[in-house]
Structures are given as C-alpha cells and as structure tokens.
Design an enzyme around this catalytic site. Structure first.
Site, mmCIF file in Angstrom:
data_model
loop_
_atom_site.group_PDB
_atom_site.id
_atom_site.type_symbol
_atom_site.label_atom_id
_atom_site.label_comp_id
_atom_site.label_asym_id
_atom_site.label_seq_id
_atom_site.Cartn_x
_atom_site.Cartn_y
_atom_site.Cartn_z
ATOM 1 N N ASP A 181 0.912 -1.151 -0.166
ATOM 2 C CA ASP A 181 0.119 -0.141 0.005
ATOM 3 C C ASP A 181 0.961 1.303 0.071
ATOM 4 O O ASP A 181 1.945 1.267 0.344
ATOM 5 C CB ASP A 181 -1.004 0.043 1.264
ATOM 6 C CG ASP A 181 -1.779 1.144 1.403
ATOM 7 O OD1 ASP A 181 -2.511 1.653 0.460
ATOM 8 O OD2 ASP A 181 -1.744 1.803 2.534
ATOM 9 N N ASP B 8 -0.114 5.068 1.067
ATOM 10 C CA ASP B 8 -0.484 5.991 2.144
ATOM 11 C C ASP B 8 -0.567 5.354 3.546
ATOM 12 O O ASP B 8 -1.414 4.569 3.590
ATOM 13 C CB ASP B 8 -1.677 6.779 1.881
ATOM 14 C CG ASP B 8 -1.809 7.756 0.603
ATOM 15 O OD1 ASP B 8 -1.137 8.656 0.539
ATOM 16 O OD2 ASP B 8 -2.107 7.120 -0.483
ATOM 17 N N ASP C 247 -1.731 -1.084 5.957
ATOM 18 C CA ASP C 247 -1.914 -0.376 7.221
ATOM 19 C C ASP C 247 -3.374 -0.466 7.721
ATOM 20 O O ASP C 247 -3.625 0.366 8.826
ATOM 21 C CB ASP C 247 -1.168 1.076 7.197
ATOM 22 C CG ASP C 247 -2.080 1.974 6.337
ATOM 23 O OD1 ASP C 247 -2.514 3.108 6.967
ATOM 24 O OD2 ASP C 247 -2.035 1.821 5.218
#
EC number: 3.1.3.18
Length: 272
Positions: free
Chosen positions: A19, A21, A182
């Site tokens: 991922d 961001d 995240d």
C-alpha cells in the site's frame, strides 16, 4: 525466529505488494490541507489534521464525503455536493505535496528487497493521476514493477482484484506473495486473495488498532520485515528468482490496459 522466517519458512517471498499512504509515506498533512481548502470553499468549518487522519484509506471520493459529513458515516451526504467537493479537493491536492514524507526505514528496505531480486508492486486506493507524480517526488517509483491506483481498475481495495492481477502478471502464486499495508481494507484484500498480510502499526485505520483486523503480523518499522535488511551480507535463503540483466521497465497499469485483461481475471472476481 525472524518475521520472514515465521511467514515463509526462512525464505523471502517472490512478490511483495505494498500500500502507499500510511504504509510507505505519511501523506495526511497534504491531504488535510486539500480537505480544508475544499471545506472552506464550500463555506464549512475546516476539519484539521487528526480528523482527516481518521478518514483516509478508502480513496478520495470517500474521504471527501466523510469530510462533508464530519464523520466516518457519510451516507447522508448529498451526491451533487459530494461531486462538487471532490472536484475542489482534487484540484487542491494536485497543486503540491510539500508536507508528505517517507516513513523511516522505507527506502532502506525497498533497496534491500530490490537487491535480493524480490518483485515489488504498489496497490493504492489513491487516484491514479496522483500516484506517479508523488512517487517521483519521493524517489520511490523505481522500486515498483507494477503500480495500480484506486481508479485504475473497476474495483479497489478491499476487493482483491488488483492483487490477483499483479500475481497473474508476475506469475507468482499467493503462497509466495506478501501484502504490506496499514488498514482494514489492506488486510481484507489480502485475506480475500489468499495472501499473507503484514500491517504497519503507525498507519491509517480510522482510529482502530490494526491488530484488531487480525493480519498475519503487525510491525512498527518496515525494517523489521527482513532480518539484517541494512546488512547486505545477511544470510537469508532466497527462492529461485530470475534476476533481470538490467532493471525491467516499470509498468504503470492504466485503465486502458486493465480493460484488456479484465476477462482473464473474471474467474477470480471477489464476491463479498
């Protein structure tokens, strides 16, 4: 026993999908500026950094709707207002990324993985038009063979379509792949694709501890992923990986390319 030894029996995975961001970069400060610009232009109170931090992770349209609702639940937001807000936000966010930073340990780990011959891909819900420029600014683009934005394909995370697509293009099965993210969307996408997921504790998960999403592992620094990642002589068993004589071209997957392969992926279509 090291983190990778627990997941891959002492070897490295052949493919790691990341991922963006909240995983590789902290982009919330710039996103918050764009959100507050949008809200101010619409005559609404600004949201601030911490509110935006709790709202990110599901793509720009959802972020804008949450900001307009001032809540994670955005079901009551007027569609016309949401469209207007999205246009303002996209324009504001495109102007600059001066406050976005790369998290500690990210560059070192990506360099190490590249040296070891591990294929890497980026799968983000961020709109495609922002991804390549941001990667260039952060000097991260060269590490990724495949780059997929949030509007590149018909589905975005937590749908696993992008993960299936990358694994198919790389010729690597789920058992030899890893996803690093995240948020809940990252964990759900990885699980739906049958891929182990390592989650970063410092990212964006709407205020919830990422451990509550039950990833395979939670770490607080990307360098913990690989034993001795800063030691280029570290002894780790590697899978049989064909190393290119020179680094092959980065493939930025676009919506046009995706439409050419969508039929091939149809049999993998995830149904919630």
């Amino acid at each position: 026993m090291s983190d990778f030894e627990q997941l891959f029996a002492g070897k490295l995975p052949k493919l790691i999908m990341f991922d963006l961001d909240g995983t590789l970069v902290d982009s919330v400060p710039d996103l918050a500026v764009a959100v507050d610009t949008m809200l101010a232009e619409l005559g609404r109170p600004t949201a601030g950094l911490e509110s935006v931090r709790a709202w990110v992770g599901n793509g720009a349209p959802v972020l804008v709707r949450r900001a307009l609702a001032n809540n994670l639940d955005h079901s009551g937001v007027d569609e016309a207002l949401a469209e207007r807000g999205l246009d303002i936000f996209m324009r504001a966010y495109a102007e600059k990324h001066e406050f976005t930073v790369v998290y500690p340990g990210v560059r070192e780990t990506l360099k190490w993985l590249q040296k070891m011959g591990v294929e890497m891909a980026l799968i983000t819900n961020k709109p495609e038009r922002f991804v390549a420029p941001l990667l260039d600014e952060m000097k991260l683009g060269r590490f990724f063979r495949w780059i997929i934005g949030g509007d590149t394909m018909p589905q975005k995370k937590p749908d696993p379509a992008a993960l299936f697509f990358v694994m198919k293009m790389a010729g690597v099965p789920a058992s030899q792949s890893l996803f690093v993210g995240d948020s809940r969307s990252d964990v759900q996408a990885a699980k739906a694709a049958g891929v182990a997921c390592v989650a970063l504790s410092y990212g964006y998960n709407h205020g919830r501890p990422i451990a509550e999403e039950n990833p395979a592992m939670v770490i607080d620094d990307l360098r913990r992923l690989i034993p001795g990642c800063l030691d280029l002589d570290a002894e780790i068993l590697l899978p049989d990986i064909k190393r290119p004589s020179s680094r092959e071209s980065i493939v930025v997957v676009t919506r046009k390319l995706w439409m050419k392969v969508i039929k091939a992926l149809a049999r993998w279509r995830w149904r919630a």
